[in-house]
Design a protein around this motif. Sequence first.
Motif, PDB file in Angstrom:
ATOM      1  N   UNK A 263      53.394  46.720  79.326  1.00 23.98           N
ATOM      2  CA  UNK A 263      52.207  47.551  79.549  1.00 23.98           C
ATOM      3  C   UNK A 263      52.201  48.685  78.533  1.00 23.98           C
ATOM      4  N   UNK A 264      50.996  49.102  78.144  1.00 21.37           N
ATOM      5  CA  UNK A 264      50.894  50.169  77.146  1.00 21.37           C
ATOM      6  C   UNK A 264      49.840  51.178  77.539  1.00 21.37           C
ATOM      7  N   UNK A 265      49.971  52.391  76.994  1.00 21.94           N
ATOM      8  CA  UNK A 265      48.866  53.336  77.080  1.00 21.94           C
ATOM      9  C   UNK A 265      48.454  53.692  75.650  1.00 21.94           C
TER      10      UNK A 265
ATOM     11  N   UNK B 276      46.713  47.640  79.740  1.00 18.82           N
ATOM     12  CA  UNK B 276      46.560  48.699  78.743  1.00 18.82           C
ATOM     13  C   UNK B 276      45.774  49.845  79.378  1.00 18.82           C
ATOM     14  N   UNK B 277      46.361  51.033  79.413  1.00 18.27           N
ATOM     15  CA  UNK B 277      45.689  52.204  79.984  1.00 18.27           C
ATOM     16  C   UNK B 277      45.150  53.055  78.832  1.00 18.27           C
ATOM     17  N   UNK B 278      43.841  53.240  78.827  1.00 19.83           N
ATOM     18  CA  UNK B 278      43.207  54.044  77.788  1.00 19.83           C
ATOM     19  C   UNK B 278      43.036  55.450  78.338  1.00 19.83           C
TER      20      UNK B 278
ATOM     21  N   UNK C 171      40.539  52.600  82.095  1.00 17.15           N
ATOM     22  CA  UNK C 171      40.235  53.861  81.439  1.00 17.15           C
ATOM     23  C   UNK C 171      40.577  54.999  82.390  1.00 17.15           C
ATOM     24  N   UNK C 172      41.340  55.982  81.885  1.00 19.64           N
ATOM     25  CA  UNK C 172      41.718  57.125  82.733  1.00 19.64           C
ATOM     26  C   UNK C 172      41.290  58.411  82.044  1.00 19.64           C
TER      27      UNK C 172
ATOM     28  N   UNK D 250      48.767  58.439  85.128  1.00 21.11           N
ATOM     29  CA  UNK D 250      48.082  57.668  84.093  1.00 21.11           C
ATOM     30  C   UNK D 250      49.085  56.966  83.174  1.00 21.11           C
ATOM     31  N   UNK D 251      50.229  57.598  82.986  1.00 20.57           N
ATOM     32  CA  UNK D 251      51.233  57.072  82.059  1.00 20.57           C
ATOM     33  C   UNK D 251      52.244  56.146  82.737  1.00 20.57           C
ATOM     34  N   UNK D 252      52.192  56.145  84.081  1.00 18.49           N
ATOM     35  CA  UNK D 252      53.220  55.447  84.865  1.00 18.49           C
ATOM     36  C   UNK D 252      53.289  53.953  84.536  1.00 18.49           C
ATOM     37  N   UNK D 253      54.500  53.469  84.328  1.00 21.00           N
ATOM     38  CA  UNK D 253      54.718  52.032  84.151  1.00 21.00           C
ATOM     39  C   UNK D 253      54.396  51.495  82.769  1.00 21.00           C
ATOM     40  N   UNK D 254      54.087  52.369  81.823  1.00 19.00           N
ATOM     41  CA  UNK D 254      53.792  51.892  80.466  1.00 19.00           C
ATOM     42  C   UNK D 254      55.056  52.008  79.613  1.00 19.00           C
TER      43      UNK D 254
END
Length: 310
Positions: free
Chosen positions: A65-67, A92-94, A112-113, A126-130
């Motif tokens: 997983x990525x941000x 993918x968390x933006x 999207x966060x 928001x960053x968790x698990x990336x």
Amino acid sequence: MRVLWFNCDCHSFPGVAIAVATLGIFWACLISIYDLATVHDAHTIHSMASGREPNLERFQKEGHSAFVVGYTGETGKALVTELNETKAFKRVVLIGRRQTNITEKLGEGFEEKVVDFDQLENYKDAFEGCDVGFNTLGTTRGKSGPEGFVKVDHDYVLKSAEIAKTSGCKHFIHTSSQGSDKNSSFLYPRTKGQVEESLKMMIFERLSIFRPGILLCDRQENRAGEAFFRTILKPIFYFFPTAISTPTEVVARAMLNNAISISSGNKTELFENKAIHMLAGSLKPKTSEMVKPDKKLPQDKTESEENLEL
Ligand SMILES: NC(=O)c1ccc[n+]([C@@H]2O[C@H](COP(=O)([O-])OP(=O)(O)OC[C@H]3O[C@@H](n4cnc5c(N)ncnc54)[C@H](OP(=O)(O)O)[C@@H]3O)[C@@H](O)[C@H]2O)c1
Ligand SMILES: *[C@@H]1O[C@H](CO)[C@@H](O)[C@H](O)[C@H]1NC(C)=O
Ligand SMILES: *[C@@H]1O[C@H](CO)[C@@H](O)[C@H](O)[C@H]1NC(C)=O
Ligand SMILES: *[C@@H]1O[C@H](CO)[C@@H](O)[C@H](O)[C@H]1NC(C)=O
Ligand SMILES: *[C@@H]1O[C@H](CO)[C@@H](O)[C@H](O)[C@H]1NC(C)=O
């Protein structure tokens, strides 16, 4: 009087002659410094580029997983396109300061966060698990003033990195700039250099620093000063495409190739402009750059290997 191939009435236009000559010298210097530069560790970089397909297949199976912070910027947009096309990450968390609804146009796994970068500690989830983090955040002095520039390019970047680290980020991939130097007396390269140093001290399992030259893209906004330089430098971008410039898609491709590769063993991987082209697969190494395939410490070297290096 003749100036290059022009017959020019230089008594009435001495400025033209001086300008042409100055420009010529300026170009020659830039080209010789940057285009002739050798890429360090070209073997490793080239193998990251040529291993793209098998690496991607392995990486996808591993389920990472990525941000991305800065995904609405020019480099960020190119990166999102690359991430969408390759499907390298399962999630993918933006992360940004405003809602864009871009996820509607993207495949599965994108979120999207919206966060407040001044109170980022309230948005840790928001960053968790990336396990991988991409940073393409940035502004300019012209746009935000000197304090605003430092706030975004230094404070927001380091705060994001710090929270990412405590939230499980193992590989941080950062966009810096060509010429970045913590000892510079100019604000831009000094700030970029200080951020690089601070990131190194955070000790991520893996840290990749990208130092592109001038980014080429169809920029929406107008930056008048930049536009002028870009026009003057156009012939260099064209004839020496890897010397001082990189299209944003090339940066994005290089970042992806780096993210999916197996670590070279370096805690910090540093990619200058030309290396970025090589990492993206758009520049083949010269034979002379491929001489040293193995990375041994100096004391491990046999005499013949040392001779080879000379
Ligand atoms: N441009 C060049 O030629 C060049 C050359 C070498 C290195 N670089 C570096 O490469 C990186 C990416 O550059 P770029 O040209 O792709 O950037 P860009 O298009 O200007 O995008 C900047 C990103 O940062 C965000 N951002 C800016 N100010 C912000 C603020 N106050 N609060 C929250 N977010 C903010 C923007 O979000 P919004 O969309 O919400 O504004 C956007 O996502 C930067 O670090 C830059 O210094 C650039
Ligand atoms: C995003 O979607 C929400 C809900 O549908 C809407 O209220 C908002 O205006 C949209 N924003 C943009 C920038 O399109
Ligand atoms: C993302 O990829 C999907 C296919 O997986 C495609 O339909 C879509 O147009 C892409 N979106 C963007 C913005 O490139
Ligand atoms: C920057 O300055 C420090 C001392 O202040 C010095 O040790 C270091 O070598 C310098 N770095 C560069 C890149 O010039
Ligand atoms: C890895 O580290 C070695 C030794 O410090 C250095 O020569 C090489 O350029 C580094 N490679 C990358 C990709 O940064």
